[in-house]
Design an enzyme around this catalytic site. Structure first.
Site, mmCIF file in Angstrom:
data_model
loop_
_atom_site.group_PDB
_atom_site.id
_atom_site.type_symbol
_atom_site.label_atom_id
_atom_site.label_comp_id
_atom_site.label_asym_id
_atom_site.label_seq_id
_atom_site.Cartn_x
_atom_site.Cartn_y
_atom_site.Cartn_z
ATOM 1 N N ASN A 12 -46.787 14.019 -22.864
ATOM 2 C CA ASN A 12 -46.003 13.480 -23.979
ATOM 3 C C ASN A 12 -45.918 11.970 -23.781
ATOM 4 O OD1 ASN A 12 -44.439 13.945 -26.427
ATOM 5 N ND2 ASN A 12 -42.665 13.312 -25.248
ATOM 6 N N ASP A 64 -47.615 16.420 -26.676
ATOM 7 C CA ASP A 64 -48.940 16.162 -27.239
ATOM 8 C C ASP A 64 -49.951 17.198 -26.791
ATOM 9 O OD1 ASP A 64 -47.559 13.365 -27.354
ATOM 10 O OD2 ASP A 64 -49.215 13.372 -28.781
HETATM 11 O O1 MRU Z 1 -48.404 7.757 -29.673
HETATM 12 P P1 MRU Z 1 -47.655 8.709 -30.563
HETATM 13 O O2 MRU Z 1 -46.584 8.036 -31.367
HETATM 14 O O3 MRU Z 1 -48.593 9.541 -31.409
HETATM 15 O O4 MRU Z 1 -46.931 9.706 -29.565
HETATM 16 C C1 MRU Z 1 -46.167 10.759 -30.100
HETATM 17 C C2 MRU Z 1 -45.491 11.600 -29.085
HETATM 18 O O5 MRU Z 1 -45.640 11.416 -27.901
HETATM 19 C C3 MRU Z 1 -44.672 12.752 -29.599
HETATM 20 O O6 MRU Z 1 -43.589 13.007 -28.758
HETATM 21 C C4 MRU Z 1 -45.547 14.014 -29.669
HETATM 22 O O7 MRU Z 1 -46.728 13.757 -30.361
HETATM 23 C C5 MRU Z 1 -44.844 15.140 -30.298
HETATM 24 S S1 MRU Z 1 -44.621 14.922 -32.041
HETATM 25 C C6 MRU Z 1 -43.911 16.320 -32.662
#
Ligand code: MRU
Length: 362
Positions: free
Chosen positions: A245, A235
């Site tokens: 992440n 993230d």
């Molecule tokens: O809370 P989320 O579902 O948005 O979290 C997503 C993640 O942690 C993913 O691993 C990250 O955004 C990478 S997506 C290519």
């Protein structure tokens, strides 16, 4: 299956909260609806949130234009600042909003209708570039894997989390196409089950062999069956290579270190934030305790139970074997620097960040 698309002046979003049971697209015409969709994870995953935000800026521009030409840019900037704050951790969100504002600034003086057209084009270009970056990430990452690998992934860093193909799942897809994957183990990813609901769904659609585990099984899996690589998305990647992440990623990195398993992070450069020095500087979203005290709407803890619900954690760079990007594979020591020459910086809500990405940031 498209995560999001722009159609007839509206943003159509696949509602990921309903997957894998129901495929339903939301049609959004107000930027505030997009903010709500981002907050409730109807659209989620760092790059997909970025693309949704870019189109939210288009919707904000349409609204700002309705109030006339006078003050158009100011109204647009105010709405953009709201959009940039929809969720705090994934830097792609602020990056995409900033890129749109920069595009609008370049068109300052043009009629609002022309600016809106330009912003639609910019959002489409950003989305196309993300899909292309993921293909490159897939190719670079697959080259790191040998034939017959057992891979563990967490959360969902697939096509659903991006504008196509995926980052961690892009690597897995490319490796599968090259005949290298023996098995993918997907952690279910409590509390919201992105692994069980989305990653398993995507991989099964692609015919990639996948086995679901609960998050707490990862250690026993590594010790017993053996895992050859852990591959996750990101993230936000700080300048020193620390990675935010989905919650649970850090635990997997510690386990991987203990068992001598390579730990790879796959992410596009839109996720790299050279303006954030290290993991301690990354804002971590804390979500409603009810996501932990209940499961699919059913209470699993006594009424009134206190619960902590951080949505992300930080994996220190020392636990990361390599970071796979569209520009190639980066190994320690990581050092993503602000690119001063040619990079344009501007502010949204007080935080500085760059838009232009050229050259090598190592
Ligand atoms: O809370 P989320 O579902 O948005 O979290 C997503 C993640 O942690 C993913 O691993 C990250 O955004 C990478 S997506 C290519």
């Amino acid at each position: 299956m498209e995560t999001l698309r722009w159609k007839n002046g509206a943003l159509e979003l696949l509602d990921q909260t309903l997957l894998p049971h129901k495929i339903n697209y939301l049609t959004l015409t107000d930027y505030r609806e997009v903010i709500r969709a981002i907050r409730r994870l109807a659209v989620r995953g760092a790059p997909a949130i970025g693309a949704a935000a870019a189109y939210a800026v288009v919707l904000a521009a349409i609204e700002a234009a309705r109030a006339g030409e006078e003050g158009f840019q100011g109204r647009l900037a105010a709405a953009a600042a709201e959009i940039a704050q929809a969720r705090p951790t994934a830097v792609n969100l602020r990056w995409a909003v900033a890129r749109q504002l920069k595009a609008a600034e370049r068109m300052d003086g043009e009629r609002p209708e022309r600016v809106i057209e330009g912003l639609v084009q910019e959002a489409a270009a950003l989305s196309a570039a993300d899909a292309a970056a993921n293909r490159a990430i897939g190719a670079h990452g697959a080259a790191l894997l040998r034939r017959g690998v057992r891979v563990l992934t967490h959360c969902n860093a697939g096509a659903l989390a991006t504008c196509g193909y995926g980052t961690a799942l892009g690597v897995i897809r490319a490796a599968h196409a090259a005949g290298k994957i023996e098995m993918v183990y997907a952690g279910e990813t409590r509390p919201l089950l992105q692994g069980a609901r989305l990653t398993v769904f995507e991989l099964r659609q692609e015919g990639v062999p996948v086995t679901l585990i609960t998050d707490s099984m990862a250690g026993y899996l590594m010790a017993g069956k053996g895992i050859d690589a852990v591959i996750v998305g990101a993230d936000r990647i700080a300048a020193n290579g620390d990675v935010a992440n989905k919650i649970g990623t850090y635990s997997l990195a510690v386990l991987a270190k203990h068992h001598g398993v390579p730990f790879y992070v796959a992410a596009p450069f839109s996720t790299v934030d050279p303006g954030t020095p290290g993991g301690a500087d990354i804002p971590i979203e804390e979500r409603d305790a009810a996501e932990v005290t209940s499961f699919a709407g059913v209470a699993v803890a006594p009424a009134g139970t206190a619960a902590w619900n951080p949505a992300f954690d930080v994996t220190p760079h020392g636990l990361i074997t390599a970071i796979v990007t569209e520009r190639g594979v980066f190994y320690p020591p990581y050092g993503f620097q602000k690119q001063e020459a040619g990079g344009s910086e501007f502010e949204v809500q007080g935080s500085r960040f760059e838009v232009k990405e050229t050259g090598d940031r190592r």
